[in-house]
Write a protein that holds these residues in place. Structure first.
Motif, PDB file in Angstrom:
ATOM      1  N   ALA A  85       0.834  -1.370   0.030  1.00 46.19           N
ATOM      2  CA  ALA A  85      -0.101   0.074   0.476  1.00 46.19           C
ATOM      3  C   ALA A  85       0.719   1.193  -0.233  1.00 46.19           C
ATOM      4  N   ARG A  86       2.104   0.865   0.354  1.00 42.60           N
ATOM      5  CA  ARG A  86       3.181   2.897   0.599  1.00 42.60           C
ATOM      6  C   ARG A  86       4.045   2.704  -0.459  1.00 42.60           C
ATOM      7  N   ALA A  87       3.843   1.644  -1.496  1.00 46.65           N
ATOM      8  CA  ALA A  87       5.045   1.204  -2.847  1.00 46.65           C
ATOM      9  C   ALA A  87       4.011   2.660  -3.623  1.00 46.65           C
ATOM     10  N   LYS A  88       5.528   3.200  -4.287  1.00 39.97           N
ATOM     11  CA  LYS A  88       4.996   4.666  -5.299  1.00 39.97           C
ATOM     12  C   LYS A  88       4.910   3.785  -6.718  1.00 39.97           C
ATOM     13  N   GLY A  89       5.521   2.480  -6.883  1.00 36.64           N
ATOM     14  CA  GLY A  89       5.615   1.630  -7.451  1.00 36.64           C
ATOM     15  C   GLY A  89       5.224   1.377  -7.931  1.00 36.64           C
ATOM     16  N   ASN A  90       4.724   1.303 -10.072  1.00 36.93           N
ATOM     17  CA  ASN A  90       3.470   0.212 -10.030  1.00 36.93           C
ATOM     18  C   ASN A  90       4.174  -1.155 -11.094  1.00 36.93           C
ATOM     19  N   TYR A  91       4.768  -1.613 -10.680  1.00 32.38           N
ATOM     20  CA  TYR A  91       5.002  -2.896 -10.757  1.00 32.38           C
ATOM     21  C   TYR A  91       5.777  -3.141  -9.331  1.00 32.38           C
ATOM     22  N   ILE A  92       5.081  -4.546  -8.422  1.00 33.82           N
ATOM     23  CA  ILE A  92       5.847  -5.230  -7.397  1.00 33.82           C
ATOM     24  C   ILE A  92       6.435  -6.408  -7.581  1.00 33.82           C
ATOM     25  N   VAL A  93       7.796  -6.444  -6.806  1.00 38.29           N
ATOM     26  CA  VAL A  93       8.739  -7.954  -7.132  1.00 38.29           C
ATOM     27  C   VAL A  93       9.068  -8.117  -5.199  1.00 38.29           C
ATOM     28  N   ILE A  94       8.461  -9.472  -5.365  1.00 35.97           N
ATOM     29  CA  ILE A  94       8.560  -9.805  -3.218  1.00 35.97           C
ATOM     30  C   ILE A  94       9.684 -10.334  -3.344  1.00 35.97           C
ATOM     31  N   ILE A  95       9.655 -10.663  -2.125  1.00 36.54           N
ATOM     32  CA  ILE A  95      10.668 -12.180  -2.066  1.00 36.54           C
ATOM     33  C   ILE A  95      10.752 -12.065  -0.920  1.00 36.54           C
ATOM     34  N   ASP A  96      10.859 -13.247  -0.152  1.00 35.88           N
ATOM     35  CA  ASP A  96      10.626 -13.880   1.686  1.00 35.88           C
ATOM     36  C   ASP A  96      12.511 -13.624   1.920  1.00 35.88           C
ATOM     37  N   GLY A  97      12.425 -13.029   3.138  1.00 44.57           N
ATOM     38  CA  GLY A  97      13.615 -12.878   4.105  1.00 44.57           C
ATOM     39  C   GLY A  97      13.886 -13.975   4.231  1.00 44.57           C
ATOM     40  N   ASP A  98      14.476 -14.979   3.600  1.00 40.78           N
ATOM     41  CA  ASP A  98      14.928 -16.378   3.082  1.00 40.78           C
ATOM     42  C   ASP A  98      15.833 -15.980   1.631  1.00 40.78           C
ATOM     43  N   ILE A  99      15.905 -15.222   1.103  1.00 42.83           N
ATOM     44  CA  ILE A  99      15.570 -15.335  -0.295  1.00 42.83           C
ATOM     45  C   ILE A  99      17.230 -14.125  -0.928  1.00 42.83           C
ATOM     46  N   VAL A 100      17.851 -14.738  -1.333  1.00 48.04           N
ATOM     47  CA  VAL A 100      19.458 -13.455  -1.700  1.00 48.04           C
ATOM     48  C   VAL A 100      19.264 -13.964  -2.740  1.00 48.04           C
ATOM     49  N   VAL A 101      19.948 -12.442  -3.793  1.00 48.09           N
ATOM     50  CA  VAL A 101      18.835 -12.680  -5.627  1.00 48.09           C
ATOM     51  C   VAL A 101      20.699 -12.065  -5.677  1.00 48.09           C
ATOM     52  N   ASN A 102      21.108 -12.520  -7.134  1.00 47.13           N
ATOM     53  CA  ASN A 102      21.474 -12.474  -8.290  1.00 47.13           C
ATOM     54  C   ASN A 102      21.666 -10.591  -8.666  1.00 47.13           C
TER      55      ASN A 102
END
Length: 274
Positions: A85-102
């Motif tokens: 609800a607070r996001a300003k972007g029009n596209y949302i990417v979500i990850i859990d708190g156990d996911i490290v990304v490339n």
């Protein structure tokens, strides 16, 4: 100079695991394309997590936002709804708190986004001993040959070959631990269903409502590599009741959550989509 997306808000769920969160934040700092903002959807963590987030703000060229709710049990749906609800972007990417990304994670999702679709991603899995070592060394770096990985082929990144691999359909492996969608689509289905209690099926039920609204699924095969850090399995005591909610959504072709993101949005937005 690192480029910044003007479309993508990255949402990270967390709960009392600052060691994991630090690895994730470090992996985001290495992105070739930074998101517009990073929002931590915190389901009631204690002071240590807040201190960590505050300490990392100075390293970020984009806003690092701490969206916190009180600890009243497993309420990941609510924490995500309030963060998005607070996001300003029009596209949302979500990850859990156990996911490290490339380092290409955000740029790959930027390439994958398409009107009428949502995206589900895969993740390699890191064994317990290797997870402990990476946390102790604060080492967020992973590749195809990293020690302790299972499902390591997920770490292959071959964007030009992505279109030749369809991946899963339906609800199979549609996990919100690595997912992306348009914010308007999320609002249209009223976000995650907060009637779920405890762990289980809240992500599948959300995906089913996306399908019920006519959206299609894309899989991020050979793109957006990520690593799932080892942790003990969540309590599944409420899984049977949660499965019942999912089945009701499937059978009734339900399109909107009963209790979702609309309660956190401005009335002009909620009235426009009714």
């Amino acid at each position: 100079m690192t480029k910044i997306s003007q479309d993508i808000s990255l949402i990270i769920t967390t709960y009392n695991n600052p060691a994991f969160l630090e690895l994730i934040l470090k992996s985001i700092l290495s992105q070739r394309l930074m998101p517009l903002e990073v929002i931590i959807a915190d389901d009631g963590s204690t002071y240590e997590t807040r201190v960590l987030i505050d300490s990392y703000r100075k390293f970020f060229s984009v806003p690092l936002i701490h969206s916190w709710i009180p600890d009243e049990g497993f309420r990941v749906a609510k924490s995500r709804n309030k963060a998005i609800a607070r996001a300003k972007g029009n596209y949302i990417v979500i990850i859990d708190g156990d996911i490290v990304v490339n380092k290409y994670f955000i740029s790959d999702h930027n390439a994958l986004k398409k009107i009428g679709y949502f995206v589900t991603g895969s993740r390699a899995r890191l064994k317990e001993e290797a997870t402990i070592n990476h946390c102790q060394n604060k080492d967020e770096r992973f590749d195809l040959f990293s020690k302790g990985l299972t499902r390591r082929l997920v770490m292959l990144r071959i964007p030009y070959a992505h279109k030749f691999i369809k991946g899963h359909s339906g609800l199979k492996n549609a996990r919100s631990c690595h997912m992306a969608f348009w914010k308007d689509d999320f609002i249209n289905v009223n976000g995650f269903e907060e009637d779920f209690e405890g762990w289980g099926f809240e992500d599948s039920e959300f995906v089913q409502r996306l399908y019920n609204n006519g959206l299609k699924r894309k899989n991020a095969k050979l793109m957006a590599p990520a690593v799932h850090l080892y942790h003990k399995e969540s309590n599944t005591d409420n899984a049977i009741n949660n499965r019942r909610i999912l089945e009701e959504t499937i059978n009734s072709h339900k399109k909107k959550a009963t209790k979702g993101i609309l309660q956190y949005l401005d009335s002009s937005i909620t009235n426009a989509i009714k």
